[in-house]
Write a protein that holds these residues in place. Structure first.
Motif, PDB file in Angstrom:
ATOM      1  N   LEU A 655      -2.191  -9.683   4.159  1.00  0.00           N
ATOM      2  CA  LEU A 655      -0.902  -9.213   3.658  1.00  0.00           C
ATOM      3  C   LEU A 655       0.213  -9.647   4.597  1.00  0.00           C
ATOM      4  CD1 LEU A 655      -1.839  -5.596   2.556  1.00  0.00           C
ATOM      5  CD2 LEU A 655      -1.528  -7.576   1.088  1.00  0.00           C
ATOM      6  N   ASP A 656       1.414  -9.701   4.081  1.00  0.00           N
ATOM      7  CA  ASP A 656       2.562 -10.141   4.868  1.00  0.00           C
ATOM      8  C   ASP A 656       2.699  -9.257   6.109  1.00  0.00           C
ATOM      9  OD1 ASP A 656       4.893 -11.239   5.763  1.00  0.00           O
ATOM     10  OD2 ASP A 656       6.157 -10.070   4.403  1.00  0.00           O
ATOM     11  N   PRO A 657       2.459  -9.789   7.293  1.00  0.00           N
ATOM     12  CA  PRO A 657       2.490  -8.939   8.501  1.00  0.00           C
ATOM     13  C   PRO A 657       3.888  -8.513   8.891  1.00  0.00           C
ATOM     14  CG  PRO A 657       2.145 -11.238   9.096  1.00  0.00           C
ATOM     15  CD  PRO A 657       2.110 -11.183   7.597  1.00  0.00           C
ATOM     16  N   VAL A 658       4.883  -9.317   8.532  1.00  0.00           N
ATOM     17  CA  VAL A 658       6.258  -9.001   8.926  1.00  0.00           C
ATOM     18  C   VAL A 658       6.891  -8.012   7.965  1.00  0.00           C
ATOM     19  CG1 VAL A 658       8.526 -10.007   9.413  1.00  0.00           C
ATOM     20  CG2 VAL A 658       6.443 -11.280   9.969  1.00  0.00           C
ATOM     21  N   GLY A 659       6.514  -8.118   6.708  1.00  0.00           N
ATOM     22  CA  GLY A 659       7.069  -7.190   5.726  1.00  0.00           C
ATOM     23  C   GLY A 659       8.296  -7.712   5.022  1.00  0.00           C
ATOM     24  N   THR A 660       8.562  -9.039   5.162  1.00  0.00           N
ATOM     25  CA  THR A 660       9.761  -9.585   4.502  1.00  0.00           C
ATOM     26  C   THR A 660       9.612  -9.584   2.986  1.00  0.00           C
ATOM     27  OG1 THR A 660       8.818 -11.795   4.768  1.00  0.00           O
ATOM     28  CG2 THR A 660      10.349 -11.020   6.476  1.00  0.00           C
ATOM     29  N   LYS A 661       8.356  -9.618   2.507  1.00  0.00           N
ATOM     30  CA  LYS A 661       8.126  -9.592   1.061  1.00  0.00           C
ATOM     31  C   LYS A 661       7.346  -8.338   0.674  1.00  0.00           C
ATOM     32  CE  LYS A 661       7.954 -14.645   0.811  1.00  0.00           C
ATOM     33  NZ  LYS A 661       7.142 -15.827   0.415  1.00  0.00           N
ATOM     34  N   ASP A 662       7.641  -7.286   1.379  1.00  0.00           N
ATOM     35  CA  ASP A 662       6.855  -6.069   1.214  1.00  0.00           C
ATOM     36  C   ASP A 662       7.290  -5.313  -0.036  1.00  0.00           C
ATOM     37  OD1 ASP A 662       6.033  -3.252   3.376  1.00  0.00           O
ATOM     38  OD2 ASP A 662       5.111  -4.039   1.557  1.00  0.00           O
ATOM     39  N   ARG A 663       6.349  -5.145  -0.991  1.00  0.00           N
ATOM     40  CA  ARG A 663       6.644  -4.370  -2.205  1.00  0.00           C
ATOM     41  C   ARG A 663       5.767  -3.126  -2.299  1.00  0.00           C
ATOM     42  NH1 ARG A 663       6.543  -9.724  -4.118  1.00  0.00           N
ATOM     43  NH2 ARG A 663       8.522 -10.502  -4.929  1.00  0.00           N
ATOM     44  N   ARG A 664       5.018  -2.867  -1.299  1.00  0.00           N
ATOM     45  CA  ARG A 664       4.037  -1.794  -1.390  1.00  0.00           C
ATOM     46  C   ARG A 664       4.644  -0.402  -1.503  1.00  0.00           C
ATOM     47  NH1 ARG A 664      -0.766  -3.750  -0.919  1.00  0.00           N
ATOM     48  NH2 ARG A 664      -1.767  -1.803  -0.346  1.00  0.00           N
ATOM     49  N   PRO A 665       5.828  -0.119  -0.903  1.00  0.00           N
ATOM     50  CA  PRO A 665       6.415   1.202  -1.161  1.00  0.00           C
ATOM     51  C   PRO A 665       6.650   1.473  -2.645  1.00  0.00           C
ATOM     52  CG  PRO A 665       7.458   0.202   0.733  1.00  0.00           C
ATOM     53  CD  PRO A 665       6.579  -0.848   0.146  1.00  0.00           C
ATOM     54  N   TRP A 666       7.012   0.430  -3.387  1.00  0.00           N
ATOM     55  CA  TRP A 666       7.181   0.625  -4.833  1.00  0.00           C
ATOM     56  C   TRP A 666       5.848   0.960  -5.495  1.00  0.00           C
ATOM     57  CZ3 TRP A 666      11.644   1.625  -6.754  1.00  0.00           C
ATOM     58  CH2 TRP A 666      12.791   1.087  -6.171  1.00  0.00           C
ATOM     59  N   HIS A 667       4.768   0.399  -4.960  1.00  0.00           N
ATOM     60  CA  HIS A 667       3.456   0.742  -5.488  1.00  0.00           C
ATOM     61  C   HIS A 667       3.140   2.216  -5.226  1.00  0.00           C
ATOM     62  CE1 HIS A 667       2.176  -3.761  -4.996  1.00  0.00           C
ATOM     63  NE2 HIS A 667       3.146  -3.577  -5.868  1.00  0.00           N
ATOM     64  N   ALA A 668       3.543   2.694  -4.054  1.00  0.00           N
ATOM     65  CA  ALA A 668       3.324   4.104  -3.736  1.00  0.00           C
ATOM     66  C   ALA A 668       4.122   5.000  -4.679  1.00  0.00           C
ATOM     67  CB  ALA A 668       3.720   4.373  -2.283  1.00  0.00           C
ATOM     68  N   VAL A 669       5.363   4.626  -4.930  1.00  0.00           N
ATOM     69  CA  VAL A 669       6.188   5.403  -5.868  1.00  0.00           C
ATOM     70  C   VAL A 669       5.547   5.425  -7.252  1.00  0.00           C
ATOM     71  CG1 VAL A 669       8.416   5.483  -7.050  1.00  0.00           C
ATOM     72  CG2 VAL A 669       8.314   4.983  -4.593  1.00  0.00           C
TER      73      VAL A 669
END
Length: 759
Positions: A655-669
């Protein structure tokens, strides 16, 4: 017989059925209604039930009688075609569909046969599959009538729920209750959507003339005598249950009247004789709709009489056109002249059928027109509209009859693409029989009155107390005077019809609203919408697929709960939480921690391991609430999933280690939203009354019938054996596919032979 065994089969089957249905005429003529039924899908209240009354018997006799003549005609017309057996198969399927549709007493079974006619007519219209025109016409007919069929299905479900039964014999006895129900309006709209599309009422009229791309026997059978009258049958059948209101009256009267005149005018524009008859078929369908909507006893009598009249002369004329086309190589009215000298029998059939179409005595067409005028003049509301539209249409039908049967056969013989000659007797006999029947029934109207018109009127009107008395002539009255004026008007229009045709051509060419090209634009718009939707949803990214699926679930459930105010249950948290022990809280925290870690970790391996924690927590819940077998299954599944997915994850990037393309919070929501919705639904269900019928059944029968004490196991391997087998098959296929994918990643790549290959 031409066509070989397929030809014999195609003729003998409808002939035998026609003879069979003739046996019901005496009983039905006495007012009897014959009900037969056998269970089909009992759990859905679907029965193969048959109701034979005046209306269904009239259609059955038309379907099988005209079907016999059409199939006999087809043995010569298409008997040498290499795909003739396929044609016979399609035609027989259509016949079965029409018979099932008109005889069914169960609404859902009726819909099944309704769709059989839709599909089989699509195959028949597109029989010449190498023709782009045939393919386009077939698809157009399928989409228009199929869309109406979906609306009809929705209306049938609503009506069945309102009436408490899907049996027509029960529903039609509850007319007053249905008309007073709040769902009456949507039921009528949905039923008429199905009927109007099937019977090509304006604005759905455009598909029927295009369907004339089908072979002539198909046009004669489907689009004059049977298929297009399926919608007419539906409206007539439902009249006792849905008719008698202003909504029903004005919708059918206005739509039917406009279709009647509009189609008659369009018929004058045509130079192809087959197209002329196509538009006059639209006129007849509009007139039938008009008088079914009018709903008086005289109107229903006129509609039932005209139903039979139109089927006889229109099928004869369509078959006649096929003979002319077969013998001359053209159907253009500007080319055909003087054919009576070369085709005397065909001319006799055309002349007799056209006289009935024009409404000239002593043919049955004259009686039909008289009763149409009589019914229109007797209406308390809408009399001027109904009578005026029938007058205009009858005058234009007179002209159309002359165009079809007078102009091609009289005058000096003209040059045609093929030398004109009389058609084969097998092809001529059908039009002759149908045309002569028009004369016979006109001279002896008592026969058709007793056999078809009177019983049919009783069924459509909903009462056997209606008196039906057909006659050729008794007195000079308003209807007779209108008939004389109709003849005079028709003669005048016929004399000037060429100039009128040219003027109509210019008028319609200047009209910006064109339904057939508009249909193409609608399809183009749907294709563009599908492309846009595909680009968004079918992106090839698994994450997006899952997100869309669960977002749709959350919006669907949450939106329904919100709009329907479904959260009106009372949740006593204090009472519920008092029963929880420390172990319960521990497992809950365990599951929540696993879920949060799954959502927020940046390692795929950690995510799958955390997801396995959630599964183990669920297994612990099963153990605490005395379901060890389910818990063991859950543990095995979770272990297997974690191991297999972990192996697969080794081949995927991190997974993106930096988080520049991080969409996982939306998955949590999204996960929280789905969880809240599902929890709300479960709580609401648990606070209601639980239907224990299945639970009690399994508890009582597991040991005596299945010889098992573990109820869950018995359900899986006995009561749901086929379902379980299907699930096992799916798991095996998925496992084999996963194994193939994982094994396929290990290969030795070919070394590039050249620098260009390496590039």
């Amino acid at each position: 017989m031409a066509g070989g065994p397929a030809g014999w089969i195609s003729v003998l089957i409808p002939a035998a059925l026609f003879a069979y249905f003739l046996g019901f005429v005496p009983a039905v003529s006495d007012g009897d209604v014959i009900l037969l039924a056998t269970e089909w899908v009992p759990s859905l209240d679907i029965r193969l039930s048959v109701m034979i009354d005046g209306l269904s018997l009239t259609f059955a006799l038309l379907i099988t009688g005209i079907g016999t003549l059409v199939t006999l005609y087809s043995t010569k017309y298409l008997g040498s075609h290499p795909e003739y057996p396929r044609f016979v198969l399609y035609l027989m399927a259509f016949m079965v569909g029409m018979l099932g549709l008109t005889l069914s007493d169960n609404l859902l079974a009726l819909f099944v046969f309704w769709e059989v006619t839709t599909i089989s007519s699509y195959l028949l219209i597109g029989f010449n599959s190498d023709s782009a025109k045939s393919r386009r016409s077939a698809l157009q007919a399928l989409l228009v009538t199929g869309t109406g069929g979906l609306a009809l299905l929705a209306g049938m479900i609503l009506l069945g729920n309102v009436a408490g039964s899907f049996e027509l014999s029960v529903i039609l006895q509850q007319g007053d209750m249905i008309r007073a129900h709040p769902l009456y309006v949507p039921i009528v709209i949905l039923f008429l959507a199905g009927a109007f599309t099937k019977s090509a009422q304006f604005p759905f009229h455009f598909w029927l003339p295009n369907a004339m791309a089908a072979p002539t026997p198909v046009s004669a059978y489907l689009h004059s005598a049977t298929m297009v009258k399926a919608g007419i049958y539906l409206m007539a059948r439902m009249n006792p249950g849905l008719g008698g209101t202003d909504l029903w009256f004005w919708t059918l009267v206005i739509a039917g009247g406009f279709t009647t005149v509009f189609a008659s005018v369009l018929a004058l524009r045509q130079t192809d004789i087959k197209q002329v008859l196509a538009y006059t078929t639209l006129m007849a369908l509009g007139a039938l709709t008009l008088f079914i909507g009018a709903g008086t006893s005289d109107a229903i009598k006129a509609a039932m009489l005209f139903l039979v009249v139109h089927s006889l002369y229109k099928a004869a004329l369509f078959l006649m056109i096929g003979v002319v086309d077969h013998a001359t190589g053209t159907r253009e009215v500007g080319v055909l002249r003087g054919l009576a000298r070369k085709m005397p029998l065909t001319f006799v059939a055309a002349a007799l059928a056209a006289i009935s179409m024009a409404g000239i005595p002593p043919f049955i067409g004259f009686i039909g027109k008289e009763f149409l005028y009589k019914a229109g003049l007797g209406l308390e509301q809408g009399s001027l509209w109904v009578t005026g539209t029938i007058f205009a249409a009858s005058a234009l039908m007179f002209v159309a009859a002359g165009i079809v049967a007078l102009r091609p056969f009289l005058g000096k013989l003209a040059d045609t693409p093929k030398p004109a000659h009389e058609g084969p007797m097998v092809m001529v006999i059908g039009p002759l029989i149908l045309a002569v029947l028009g004369l016979f029934f006109g001279l002896f109207p008592d026969t058709i009155e007793a056999w078809l018109v009177a019983p049919g009127t009783w069924a459509v009107y909903g009462s056997p107390d209606v008196s039906v008395d057909l006659y050729l002539f008794r007195e000079v009255n308003a209807a007779f005077i209108l008939s004389m004026v109709t003849f005079a008007t028709g003669v005048v229009i016929y004399v000037f019809h060429r100039s009128l045709r040219d003027a109509l051509g210019r008028l319609f060419a200047a009209n910006p609203i064109k339904f057939d090209p508009g249909w193409d634009r609608v399809l183009d718009g749907l294709k563009a919408l599908a492309g846009w939707q595909t680009r968004i949803l079918q992106s090839g990214v698994l994450q997006r697929y899952l997100f869309v699926v669960f977002a749709t679930l959350a919006i669907g459930i949450g939106g329904t709960i919100w709009t329907k105010d479904a959260l009106n249950f009372r949740l006593d948290l204090a009472a519920e939480l008092d029963g929880l022990l420390f172990k319960h809280w521990a497992v809950l925290v365990f599951i929540i921690a696993g879920a949060l870690l799954t959502a927020y970790t940046r390692s795929r391996m950690t995510a799958i391991a955390a997801l396995g924690v959630v599964g183990i927590g669920v297994a612990l819940i099963f153990i605490m609430f005395s379901a060890p077998d389910v818990a063991i299954t859950q543990l095995l599944v979770e272990t297997l999933v974690v191991v297999l997915v972990a192996v697969a994850m080794l081949k995927l990037p991190h997974l993106d280690p930096v988080g520049t393309k991080d969409r996982r919070p939306w998955h949590a929501v999204l996960a929280v939203a789905v969880g809240v919705c599902v929890t709300a639904v479960l709580v609401a269900v648990l606070q209601g009354d639980i239907d224990r019928r299945l639970t009690d059944y399994f508890e009582v029968t597991s040991w005596p019938e299945a010889y098992g004490r573990n109820i869950v196991n018995v359900i899986l391997v006995d009561f749901r054996a086929l379902d379980t087998f299907g699930e096992i098959a799916v798991v095996v296929i998925a496992a084999l596919s996963a194994y193939a994918l994982l094994r396929g990643t290990h290969y030795k790549g070919r070394k590039p032979d050249t620098a260009e290959d390496e590039t």
